[in-house]
Motif scaffolding. Structure first.
Motif, short mmCIF file in Angstrom:
data_model
loop_
_atom_site.label_atom_id
_atom_site.label_comp_id
_atom_site.label_asym_id
_atom_site.label_seq_id
_atom_site.Cartn_x
_atom_site.Cartn_y
_atom_site.Cartn_z
N GLY A 1 0.82 -1.21 0.00
CA GLY A 1 0.00 0.00 0.00
C GLY A 1 0.84 1.26 0.00
O GLY A 1 2.07 1.21 0.18
N PRO A 2 0.22 2.40 -0.19
CA PRO A 2 0.96 3.66 -0.28
C PRO A 2 1.49 4.12 1.08
O PRO A 2 0.94 3.77 2.13
N LEU A 3 2.54 4.91 1.02
CA LEU A 3 3.06 5.62 2.18
C LEU A 3 2.84 7.10 1.93
O LEU A 3 3.10 7.60 0.83
N ALA A 4 2.38 7.80 2.94
CA ALA A 4 2.11 9.22 2.75
C ALA A 4 2.19 9.98 4.06
O ALA A 4 1.93 9.42 5.14
N ILE A 5 2.56 11.24 3.96
CA ILE A 5 2.37 12.19 5.05
C ILE A 5 1.02 12.85 4.81
O ILE A 5 0.80 13.47 3.76
N ASP A 6 0.10 12.69 5.74
CA ASP A 6 -1.24 13.24 5.60
C ASP A 6 -1.35 14.52 6.42
O ASP A 6 -0.92 14.57 7.58
N VAL A 7 -1.92 15.55 5.82
CA VAL A 7 -2.03 16.86 6.45
C VAL A 7 -3.49 17.28 6.45
O VAL A 7 -4.17 17.22 5.42
N ALA A 8 -3.97 17.69 7.61
CA ALA A 8 -5.35 18.17 7.74
C ALA A 8 -5.35 19.55 8.39
O ALA A 8 -4.69 19.75 9.41
N CYS A 9 -6.05 20.48 7.78
CA CYS A 9 -6.09 21.86 8.25
C CYS A 9 -7.50 22.22 8.72
O CYS A 9 -8.49 21.84 8.09
N PHE A 10 -7.55 23.01 9.80
CA PHE A 10 -8.82 23.38 10.40
C PHE A 10 -8.79 24.84 10.82
O PHE A 10 -7.74 25.43 11.02
N GLY A 11 -9.99 25.41 10.97
CA GLY A 11 -10.09 26.77 11.44
C GLY A 11 -9.78 27.79 10.36
O GLY A 11 -9.93 27.52 9.15
N ASP A 12 -9.35 28.95 10.79
CA ASP A 12 -9.07 30.06 9.90
C ASP A 12 -7.68 29.90 9.30
O ASP A 12 -6.67 30.08 9.97
N ARG A 13 -7.61 29.55 8.01
CA ARG A 13 -6.33 29.29 7.37
C ARG A 13 -5.49 30.56 7.19
O ARG A 13 -4.29 30.49 6.95
N LYS A 14 -6.12 31.75 7.28
CA LYS A 14 -5.40 33.00 7.09
C LYS A 14 -5.12 33.73 8.40
O LYS A 14 -4.56 34.83 8.39
N ALA A 15 -5.49 33.12 9.50
CA ALA A 15 -5.27 33.77 10.80
C ALA A 15 -3.78 33.89 11.10
O ALA A 15 -2.99 33.03 10.71
N PRO A 16 -3.38 34.93 11.81
CA PRO A 16 -1.96 35.09 12.15
C PRO A 16 -1.48 34.08 13.19
O PRO A 16 -0.27 33.87 13.34
N ARG A 17 -2.41 33.46 13.89
CA ARG A 17 -2.05 32.45 14.90
C ARG A 17 -2.41 31.07 14.36
O ARG A 17 -3.56 30.80 14.04
N GLN A 18 -1.39 30.20 14.28
CA GLN A 18 -1.58 28.85 13.75
C GLN A 18 -0.87 27.84 14.67
O GLN A 18 0.16 28.15 15.28
N ALA A 19 -1.44 26.66 14.75
CA ALA A 19 -0.82 25.56 15.49
C ALA A 19 -0.37 24.48 14.52
O ALA A 19 -1.09 24.18 13.55
#
Length: 364
Positions: A43-61
């Motif tokens: 099967g495939p190998l992958a780094i999976d990325v999921a984004c939530f909330g305000d993508r343009k906010a100055p504060r990101q986690a």
């Protein structure tokens, strides 16, 4: 939500649970497929990325799991648990979260700590444009004697004797630093940081550039296991101890938990090439506050397990299948104990620490 809803028994199942939870939480999900390697089942190998909330906010986690392969099962469970418990829905309007699931997918899928090139990814993020790789002269004197020839008690006793004599001569703190800081000369050795940047390293830079382009302040957690009391969190903050970002991390998680802590009761090694340091460099002059957060398992006895991991990388093809399964089960239990109480406790701690970081980020 029960703890076993969040933990998975395989890399493929962890990916599936993460995708399902991220999609249900209405996240923006993207997968970075490994260009050359596959999982053991093809099967495939992958780094999976999921984004939530305000993508343009100055504060990101930015929260990362699976830097060290087998440790990914624990970090994955925290990410899945945060999603399943409604973490994304609780985000304030002016904040965004980026979950990076399985940063080292090869190690995650193949039950090894390192990458496809036997590289410790958490030693691979040195700045190679700044000069030669850091030296580790004490490791040079030990390397040949640390290689296990056969996985026997006698061989492990021999290596333990080598380490005991070194500690008697140089001190326990120097031994710990020598074994843990990273080395860049021996691909078959412990904590090998690699001759070049790994695929996961380059991909994480692309992820940071893509998802945190507008971020001015970043909260960071890299989930790990091994160091600390059994089932309890242990914090390794690599912000400047004299600076305001370190003080902020102390505010988030408690000064007693962050300031002056001693892994395994010893001085903190001079770690090189950490993901933490790489992300700092990728962000440039923007502020990042956070920590490597470990969940304790076998303490200093993890040294034996690290040797087992390296030995299995070289010898697993010729082993009796039952012996291989037994040794792999021991290794996996050391990195992510099957003990249900450990899993429940670490999941609960992980969710609490995530919320504390997000609360601190929101008021930053």
């Amino acid at each position: 939500m029960e703890y076993y809803d969040c933990f998975a028994a395989s890399y493929a199942n962890a990916r599936a649970k993460f995708h399902k939870a991220a999609t249900a939480a209405q996240g923006e999900v993207r997968s970075f497929l490994h260009p050359a390697k596959k999982a053991p089942d093809g099967g495939p190998l992958a780094i999976d990325v999921a984004c939530f909330g305000d993508r343009k906010a100055p504060r990101q986690a930015l929260f990362v799991s699976g830097t060290h392969g087998q440790e990914g099962f624990s970090g994955s469970a925290v990410q899945i648990g945060w999603l399943k418990s409604g973490g994304a829905a609780r985000l304030p309007a002016d904040l965004g979260v980026v979950l990076v699931h399985g940063l080292n997918p090869y190690g995650f899928a193949h039950f090894t700590r390192t990458t496809e090139n036997n590289v410790d990814l958490n030693r691979n993020f040195i700045d190679r444009e700044a000069g030669p790789a850091p030296a580790n002269p004490h490791y040079e004197t030990l390397h040949a004697d640390l290689l296990i020839r056969e996985w026997t008690d006698a061989e492990n006793d021999r290596v333990a004797g080598v380490l005991d004599r070194f500690a008697e001569s140089k001190g326990r703190d120097v031994l710990f630093d020598t074994l843990a800081r990273g080395q860049y000369a021996h691909q078959d050795g412990l904590m090998f940081g690699g001759k070049d940047r790994e695929w996961s390293n380059r991909t994480l830079e692309a992820i940071v550039e893509e998802t945190l382009a507008g971020a001015e302040r970043v909260a960071f957690i890299d989930w790990h296991t091994g160091i600390g009391d059994y089932g309890k969190p242990f914090f390794l903050c690599f912000n400047d101890p004299a600076g305001p970002l370190f003080a902020r991390a102390c505010d988030w998680w408690g000064k007693d938990n962050v300031d002056g802590v001693r892994p395994h009761g010893m001085a903190r090694p001079n770690y090189t090439g950490l993901v933490f340091q790489g992300v700092q460099r990728f962000l440039g002059n923007r502020d990042m506050c956070g920590a490597v957060i470990e969940f304790g398992t076998r303490g200093v006895n993890m040294r034996r397990v690290l040797r087992l991991d390296q030995w299995l990388r070289r010898h697993h093809h010729g082993l009796d299948p039952d012996v291989l399964a037994t040794l792999q089960a021991d290794m996996m239990d050391a990195f992510c104990p099957f003990d249900g109480q450990w899993r429940k406790d670490t999941l609960d701690y992980g969710l609490k620490l995530t919320d504390q970081a997000l609360s601190g980020l929101s008021s930053w």
